[in-house]
Design a protein around this motif. Structure first.
Motif, PDB file in Angstrom:
ATOM      1  N   THR A 139      -7.953  35.989 -87.219  1.00  0.00           N
ATOM      2  CA  THR A 139      -9.369  36.337 -87.210  1.00  0.00           C
ATOM      3  C   THR A 139      -9.951  36.098 -85.827  1.00  0.00           C
ATOM      4  OG1 THR A 139      -9.416  35.530 -89.471  1.00  0.00           O
ATOM      5  CG2 THR A 139     -11.523  36.005 -88.460  1.00  0.00           C
ATOM      6  N   THR A 140     -10.772  37.039 -85.392  1.00  0.00           N
ATOM      7  CA  THR A 140     -11.465  36.885 -84.121  1.00  0.00           C
ATOM      8  C   THR A 140     -12.869  37.454 -84.284  1.00  0.00           C
ATOM      9  OG1 THR A 140     -11.347  37.322 -81.756  1.00  0.00           O
ATOM     10  CG2 THR A 140     -10.517  39.059 -83.189  1.00  0.00           C
ATOM     11  N   ARG A 141     -13.544  37.691 -83.192  1.00  0.00           N
ATOM     12  CA  ARG A 141     -14.870  38.289 -83.249  1.00  0.00           C
ATOM     13  C   ARG A 141     -14.838  39.612 -82.514  1.00  0.00           C
ATOM     14  NH1 ARG A 141     -19.220  36.657 -85.877  1.00  0.00           N
ATOM     15  NH2 ARG A 141     -20.593  36.471 -84.079  1.00  0.00           N
ATOM     16  N   ALA A 142     -15.410  40.657 -83.123  1.00  0.00           N
ATOM     17  CA  ALA A 142     -15.409  41.960 -82.477  1.00  0.00           C
ATOM     18  C   ALA A 142     -16.528  42.809 -83.071  1.00  0.00           C
ATOM     19  CB  ALA A 142     -14.063  42.637 -82.668  1.00  0.00           C
ATOM     20  N   MET A 148     -31.867  37.870 -75.550  1.00  0.00           N
ATOM     21  CA  MET A 148     -31.232  39.191 -75.677  1.00  0.00           C
ATOM     22  C   MET A 148     -32.286  40.261 -75.970  1.00  0.00           C
ATOM     23  SD  MET A 148     -27.464  39.093 -77.266  1.00  0.00           S
ATOM     24  CE  MET A 148     -27.929  38.980 -78.982  1.00  0.00           C
ATOM     25  N   LYS A 149     -32.114  41.387 -75.383  1.00  0.00           N
ATOM     26  CA  LYS A 149     -33.026  42.494 -75.605  1.00  0.00           C
ATOM     27  C   LYS A 149     -32.790  43.080 -77.005  1.00  0.00           C
ATOM     28  CE  LYS A 149     -34.931  45.983 -72.548  1.00  0.00           C
ATOM     29  NZ  LYS A 149     -34.648  46.840 -71.372  1.00  0.00           N
ATOM     30  N   ALA A 150     -33.837  43.432 -77.708  1.00  0.00           N
ATOM     31  CA  ALA A 150     -33.700  43.917 -79.076  1.00  0.00           C
ATOM     32  C   ALA A 150     -33.140  45.339 -79.117  1.00  0.00           C
ATOM     33  CB  ALA A 150     -35.060  43.884 -79.758  1.00  0.00           C
ATOM     34  N   ASP A 151     -32.325  45.600 -80.151  1.00  0.00           N
ATOM     35  CA  ASP A 151     -31.846  46.953 -80.487  1.00  0.00           C
ATOM     36  C   ASP A 151     -30.938  47.619 -79.457  1.00  0.00           C
ATOM     37  OD1 ASP A 151     -33.283  46.754 -82.836  1.00  0.00           O
ATOM     38  OD2 ASP A 151     -35.090  47.588 -81.917  1.00  0.00           O
ATOM     39  N   ILE A 152     -30.387  46.875 -78.502  1.00  0.00           N
ATOM     40  CA  ILE A 152     -29.436  47.516 -77.579  1.00  0.00           C
ATOM     41  C   ILE A 152     -28.029  46.926 -77.709  1.00  0.00           C
ATOM     42  CG2 ILE A 152     -31.226  48.080 -75.876  1.00  0.00           C
ATOM     43  CD1 ILE A 152     -29.876  45.788 -74.143  1.00  0.00           C
ATOM     44  N   HIS A 153     -27.882  45.845 -78.501  1.00  0.00           N
ATOM     45  CA  HIS A 153     -26.581  45.194 -78.602  1.00  0.00           C
ATOM     46  C   HIS A 153     -25.846  45.646 -79.862  1.00  0.00           C
ATOM     47  CE1 HIS A 153     -27.612  42.599 -75.274  1.00  0.00           C
ATOM     48  NE2 HIS A 153     -28.803  42.468 -75.812  1.00  0.00           N
ATOM     49  N   PRO A 154     -24.533  45.870 -79.772  1.00  0.00           N
ATOM     50  CA  PRO A 154     -23.773  46.234 -80.964  1.00  0.00           C
ATOM     51  C   PRO A 154     -23.668  45.045 -81.906  1.00  0.00           C
ATOM     52  CG  PRO A 154     -22.297  45.924 -79.098  1.00  0.00           C
ATOM     53  CD  PRO A 154     -23.684  45.793 -78.572  1.00  0.00           C
ATOM     54  N   LYS A 155     -23.496  45.332 -83.197  1.00  0.00           N
ATOM     55  CA  LYS A 155     -23.325  44.254 -84.184  1.00  0.00           C
ATOM     56  C   LYS A 155     -21.994  43.561 -83.926  1.00  0.00           C
ATOM     57  CE  LYS A 155     -26.262  45.299 -88.092  1.00  0.00           C
ATOM     58  NZ  LYS A 155     -26.800  46.672 -88.057  1.00  0.00           N
ATOM     59  N   TYR A 156     -21.973  42.269 -84.066  1.00  0.00           N
ATOM     60  CA  TYR A 156     -20.797  41.466 -83.747  1.00  0.00           C
ATOM     61  C   TYR A 156     -20.301  40.779 -85.012  1.00  0.00           C
ATOM     62  CZ  TYR A 156     -18.019  38.881 -80.274  1.00  0.00           C
ATOM     63  OH  TYR A 156     -17.012  38.390 -79.501  1.00  0.00           O
ATOM     64  N   PHE A 157     -19.110  41.189 -85.494  1.00  0.00           N
ATOM     65  CA  PHE A 157     -18.607  40.700 -86.774  1.00  0.00           C
ATOM     66  C   PHE A 157     -17.450  39.728 -86.589  1.00  0.00           C
ATOM     67  CE2 PHE A 157     -19.869  45.178 -87.366  1.00  0.00           C
ATOM     68  CZ  PHE A 157     -20.904  45.017 -88.268  1.00  0.00           C
ATOM     69  N   ASP A 158     -17.137  39.013 -87.681  1.00  0.00           N
ATOM     70  CA  ASP A 158     -15.843  38.350 -87.774  1.00  0.00           C
ATOM     71  C   ASP A 158     -14.821  39.441 -88.030  1.00  0.00           C
ATOM     72  OD1 ASP A 158     -16.566  35.689 -87.422  1.00  0.00           O
ATOM     73  OD2 ASP A 158     -17.188  35.483 -89.513  1.00  0.00           O
ATOM     74  N   CYS A 159     -13.784  39.515 -87.196  1.00  0.00           N
ATOM     75  CA  CYS A 159     -12.827  40.615 -87.281  1.00  0.00           C
ATOM     76  C   CYS A 159     -11.469  40.119 -87.761  1.00  0.00           C
ATOM     77  CB  CYS A 159     -12.692  41.266 -85.911  1.00  0.00           C
ATOM     78  SG  CYS A 159     -11.475  42.570 -85.857  1.00  0.00           S
ATOM     79  N   HIS A 160     -10.969  40.770 -88.820  1.00  0.00           N
ATOM     80  CA  HIS A 160      -9.638  40.434 -89.309  1.00  0.00           C
ATOM     81  C   HIS A 160      -8.638  41.394 -88.693  1.00  0.00           C
ATOM     82  CE1 HIS A 160     -11.268  37.640 -92.232  1.00  0.00           C
ATOM     83  NE2 HIS A 160     -12.245  38.508 -92.391  1.00  0.00           N
ATOM     84  N   VAL A 161      -7.687  40.837 -87.946  1.00  0.00           N
ATOM     85  CA  VAL A 161      -6.703  41.663 -87.242  1.00  0.00           C
ATOM     86  C   VAL A 161      -5.381  41.605 -87.994  1.00  0.00           C
ATOM     87  CG1 VAL A 161      -5.582  42.118 -85.034  1.00  0.00           C
ATOM     88  CG2 VAL A 161      -7.844  41.056 -85.074  1.00  0.00           C
ATOM     89  N   HIS A 162      -4.824  42.799 -88.294  1.00  0.00           N
ATOM     90  CA  HIS A 162      -3.542  42.886 -88.988  1.00  0.00           C
ATOM     91  C   HIS A 162      -2.528  43.536 -88.064  1.00  0.00           C
ATOM     92  CE1 HIS A 162      -5.633  42.120 -92.820  1.00  0.00           C
ATOM     93  NE2 HIS A 162      -6.607  42.790 -92.239  1.00  0.00           N
TER      94      HIS A 162
END
Ligand code: ZN
Length: 75
Positions: free
Chosen positions: A23-26, A1-15
């Protein structure tokens, strides 16, 4: 992966509005949604109007009376 061009990818809690959570990833940590697989009529099999309130009433006000009169004439 190229550095500094990708958004941060978190564990996402959906309500969901129905109370369901999962929970998913987003790229955001939390999401609040109106409809999910548990409460959507397609998956739940229960009919539910997601439509904004008042639209059906407005239609009936505009056309409901005319339709009723036509039905009476036919009978
Ligand atoms: Zn839901």
């Amino acid at each position: 992966m190229k550095a500094d061009i990708h958004p941060k990818y978190f564990d996402c809690h959906v309500h969901c509005g129905c109370g369901n959570t999962f929970t998913t990833r987003a790229t955001v940590k939390e999401l609040h949604i109106e409809i999910c697989n548990v409460c959507h009529p397609f998956y739940s099999g229960v009919q539910k109007f997601v439509d904004a309130a008042g639209r059906v009433d407005r239609f009936r006000k505009k056309f409901g009376e005319k339709t009723a009169k036509l039905e009476n004439k036919k009978a």
